[in-house]
Design a protein around this motif. Structure first.
Motif, mmCIF file in Angstrom:
data_model
loop_
_atom_site.group_PDB
_atom_site.id
_atom_site.type_symbol
_atom_site.label_atom_id
_atom_site.label_comp_id
_atom_site.label_asym_id
_atom_site.label_seq_id
_atom_site.Cartn_x
_atom_site.Cartn_y
_atom_site.Cartn_z
ATOM 1 N N UNK A 380 0.918 -1.015 0.109
ATOM 2 C CA UNK A 380 -0.047 -0.041 0.082
ATOM 3 C C UNK A 380 0.909 1.240 -0.028
ATOM 4 N N UNK A 381 0.229 2.324 -0.636
ATOM 5 C CA UNK A 381 1.030 3.649 -0.640
ATOM 6 C C UNK A 381 0.621 4.252 0.833
ATOM 7 N N UNK A 382 1.424 5.363 1.136
ATOM 8 C CA UNK A 382 0.945 6.359 2.314
ATOM 9 C C UNK A 382 0.079 7.283 1.254
ATOM 10 N N UNK A 383 -0.659 8.226 2.257
ATOM 11 C CA UNK A 383 -1.544 9.010 1.603
ATOM 12 C C UNK A 383 -0.948 9.965 0.691
ATOM 13 N N UNK A 384 0.398 10.352 1.342
ATOM 14 C CA UNK A 384 0.853 11.513 0.376
ATOM 15 C C UNK A 384 2.018 10.748 -0.799
ATOM 16 N N UNK A 385 1.705 9.744 -0.977
ATOM 17 C CA UNK A 385 2.610 8.728 -1.824
ATOM 18 C C UNK A 385 3.938 8.904 -2.004
ATOM 19 N N UNK A 386 4.382 9.091 -0.839
ATOM 20 C CA UNK A 386 6.034 9.216 -0.739
ATOM 21 C C UNK A 386 6.621 8.123 -0.221
ATOM 22 N N UNK A 387 5.761 7.100 0.454
ATOM 23 C CA UNK A 387 6.308 5.846 1.137
ATOM 24 C C UNK A 387 5.315 4.600 0.615
ATOM 25 N N UNK A 388 5.817 3.629 0.810
ATOM 26 C CA UNK A 388 5.174 2.353 0.564
ATOM 27 C C UNK A 388 5.318 1.363 1.807
ATOM 28 N N UNK A 389 4.407 0.608 2.157
ATOM 29 C CA UNK A 389 4.551 -0.428 3.088
ATOM 30 C C UNK A 389 4.229 -1.776 2.593
ATOM 31 N N UNK A 390 4.904 -2.647 3.095
ATOM 32 C CA UNK A 390 4.867 -4.164 2.602
ATOM 33 C C UNK A 390 4.593 -4.883 3.583
ATOM 34 N N UNK A 391 4.057 -6.018 3.514
ATOM 35 C CA UNK A 391 3.793 -7.166 4.650
ATOM 36 C C UNK A 391 4.216 -8.361 3.976
ATOM 37 N N UNK A 392 4.815 -9.273 4.582
ATOM 38 C CA UNK A 392 5.365 -10.546 4.065
ATOM 39 C C UNK A 392 5.169 -11.782 4.736
ATOM 40 N N UNK A 393 5.340 -12.933 4.384
ATOM 41 C CA UNK A 393 5.440 -14.322 4.875
ATOM 42 C C UNK A 393 6.789 -14.276 5.688
ATOM 43 N N UNK A 394 7.662 -13.304 5.511
ATOM 44 C CA UNK A 394 8.791 -13.437 6.586
ATOM 45 C C UNK A 394 8.731 -12.980 7.812
ATOM 46 N N UNK A 395 7.385 -12.680 8.082
ATOM 47 C CA UNK A 395 7.073 -12.008 9.238
ATOM 48 C C UNK A 395 7.391 -10.548 9.798
ATOM 49 N N UNK A 396 7.863 -9.698 8.506
ATOM 50 C CA UNK A 396 8.089 -8.452 8.969
ATOM 51 C C UNK A 396 7.450 -7.535 8.060
ATOM 52 N N UNK A 397 7.413 -6.367 8.372
ATOM 53 C CA UNK A 397 6.618 -5.403 7.791
ATOM 54 C C UNK A 397 7.977 -4.279 7.285
ATOM 55 N N UNK A 398 7.897 -3.838 6.156
ATOM 56 C CA UNK A 398 8.877 -2.829 5.823
ATOM 57 C C UNK A 398 8.333 -1.688 5.182
ATOM 58 N N UNK A 399 9.198 -0.607 5.281
ATOM 59 C CA UNK A 399 8.774 0.861 4.776
ATOM 60 C C UNK A 399 9.953 1.177 3.710
ATOM 61 N N UNK A 400 9.248 1.598 2.567
ATOM 62 C CA UNK A 400 10.057 2.112 1.408
ATOM 63 C C UNK A 400 9.830 3.398 1.134
ATOM 64 N N UNK A 401 10.980 4.006 0.481
ATOM 65 C CA UNK A 401 10.971 5.267 -0.099
ATOM 66 C C UNK A 401 10.081 5.125 -1.422
ATOM 67 N N UNK A 402 9.284 5.780 -1.817
ATOM 68 C CA UNK A 402 8.530 5.186 -2.975
ATOM 69 C C UNK A 402 9.191 6.013 -4.192
ATOM 70 N N UNK A 403 10.462 6.982 -3.780
ATOM 71 C CA UNK A 403 10.955 7.685 -5.089
ATOM 72 C C UNK A 403 11.967 7.043 -5.371
#
Length: 475
Positions: A380-403
């Motif tokens: 999913x994207x953050x509301x301002x579109x600057x970040x992405x969040x992902x959830x995985x079967x590796x049991x973690x959630x990660x945040x990414x710089x969308x740029x």
């Protein structure tokens, strides 16, 4: 099995299979205070009150509990009443009521001020497999101030409820169950409105109110999509036939005039939400099951992700594919989403990568986002579109710089099993995610608040779709 953001986006609350709740700073990702102890079994669902001062939790110990967010202490005694696992809890939009759903097949509504149950349990459903409203097959509403249950449990479900949702104004609840019925409930009195909505011949996988609250859409394993009048409970027109296999996902367009559905038959279909007629031909292109569909923010395009390892963009008006399929993933595409401005698409896959695409040209932007060690279940994207969040079967959630595509900070760990649902709050300050380990965790991130807010509403068999709807309407 739940996690949600506070409305101001500053905090996240998560519930875990160890019976505890934890509150997190969404900006720093650090835990605030000590764990909230009290439940004797896995915490299945958590939610903040609209003003952010309280937390409600539902557990496999069959109780609902209310907590003070500032002190971390339990408010009053546990809310007893359900006879089986409580799978989902939520506040009404105005914070005056709590609804709970359970495997006891009832839905219950509670007056938050008086703590009394409003009317009898909402009875009706006749089948089994589970609403994350609760595994006791009930939905219950609790007084968030006194901790007392409002009225009796909402009984009626003979099987697990797969999906539940409040109407936009919070006055009604719709539920869909493995018992093949859709039911509408008065969220104030707890009484069922009219008779069960019969029509589907197999399990109902997804239900949702239209943006204006006048219609309900449901998708089922019977391969049909159905539209219902949310006031009378009557089916509007004939079933929407067309899919040749299970309907996995249904959603209204932002203006409520259309419905999009994705199916195991590999097609995406668009329907007129007023007449119930299919708009144009099925959107052919995918060679395998369509797992995820979404409208663009302006409603002009649809994005779909499939087991055929591709992401495809469609013209929502004429139904034609825009450009070539977006190739890159090496395994099933499990989740897709548009950025808030509609210029980019993010996808998550069984190949453990997250990819960003230009929604106009269809080209991949930068390299794949590597980091996860297992399947990426939701993005999913953050509301301002600057970040992405992902959830995985590796049991973690990660945040990414969308740029830049770089990972922001360390992975957000803490779950003991696969992460199946993640989302940014619309103000971008919070991340909520859900895991098979029956926990929900919330992390805080700083961003400019706005009035939007979305949370996953989770269903046992459809963790992403069902719960997204429910929590969305409750917050």
């Amino acid at each position: 099995m739940g996690a949600v953001f506070s409305n101001d986006g500053n905090r996240i609350v998560s519930g875990s299979s160890d019976g505890t709740l934890k509150v997190w700073d969404a900006t720093t990702g650090t835990q605030i205070g000590n764990p909230l102890y009290g439940h004797d079994d896995s915490v299945q669902s958590v939610a903040f009150s609209p003003d952010g001062t309280r937390i409600v939790s539902g557990s496999e110990d069959r109780t609902v509990r209310i907590w003070d967010v500032i002190t971390g202490t339990q408010i009053g005694s546990p809310l007893h009443g359900h006879d089986d696992y409580v799978q989902s809890v939520a506040f009404s939009p105005d914070g005056t009521r709590i609804v709970s759903g359970s495997d006891d097949r009832t839905v219950r509504i509670w007056d938050v001020t008086t703590g009394t149950q409003i009317s009898d349990p909402l009875h009706g459903h006749d089948d089994y497999d589970c609403v994350w409203v609760s595994e006791d097959r009930t939905v219950r509403v609790w007084d968030a101030t006194t901790g007392t249950q409002i009225g009796d449990p909402l009984h009626g479900h003979d099987e697990c409820v797969q999906s539940v949702s409040f109407s936009p104004d919070g006055t009604r609840i719709v539920s869909g169950s493995l018992d093949r019925t859709v039911r509408i409930w008065d969220a104030t009195t707890g009484t069922q409105i009219g008779n069960p909505l019969h029509g589907h011949d197999r399990h109902i996988q997804s239900v949702a109110f239209s943006p204006d609250g006048t219609s309900i859409v449901s998708g089922s394993y019977d391969r049909t999509v159905r539209i219902w009048d949310a006031t009378t409970g009557f089916q509007i027109g004939d079933p929407l036939h067309g899919h040749d296999h299970y309907v996995h996902s249904v959603a209204f367009s932002p203006d409520g005039t259309r419905i999009v559905s994705g199916s195991y038959d590999g097609t995406v279909r668009i329907w007129d939400a007023t007449t119930g007629t299919q708009i144009g031909n099925p959107l052919y292109g995918h060679d395998e099951s369509v797992q995820s569909v979404a409208f663009s923010p302006d409603g002009t395009r649809i994005v779909s992700g499939s087991y055929d390892r591709t992401v495809r963009i469609w013209d929502a008006t004429i139904g034609t594919q825009i450009g070539d399929p977006l190739h890159g993933h090496d395994r099933y595409v499990l989740s897709v989403a548009f950025s808030p401005d509609g210029t980019r698409i993010v996808s998550g896959s069984l190949d453990s990568t997250v990819r960003i695409w230009d929604a106009t040209t269809g080209t991949q932007i930068g390299d794949p986002l590597h980091g996860h060690d297992n399947h990426v279940r939701l993005v999913a994207f953050s509301s301002d579109g600057t970040r992405i969040v992902s959830g995985s079967s590796d049991r973690t959630v990660r945040i990414w710089d969308a740029t830049t595509g770089t990972q922001i900070g360390d992975p957000l760990p803490g779950h003991d099993d696969y992460v199946h649902s993640v989302a940014f709050s619309p103000d971008g300050t919070r991340i909520v995610f859900r895991s098979i380990d029956s926990s929900e965790k919330i992390w805080n991130y700083t961003n400019t608040p706005n009035n939007n807010y979305f949370l996953p509403l989770i269903s046992k068999s459809k963790p992403f779709q069902s719960l997204y709807i429910l929590l969305l309407h409750f917050v």
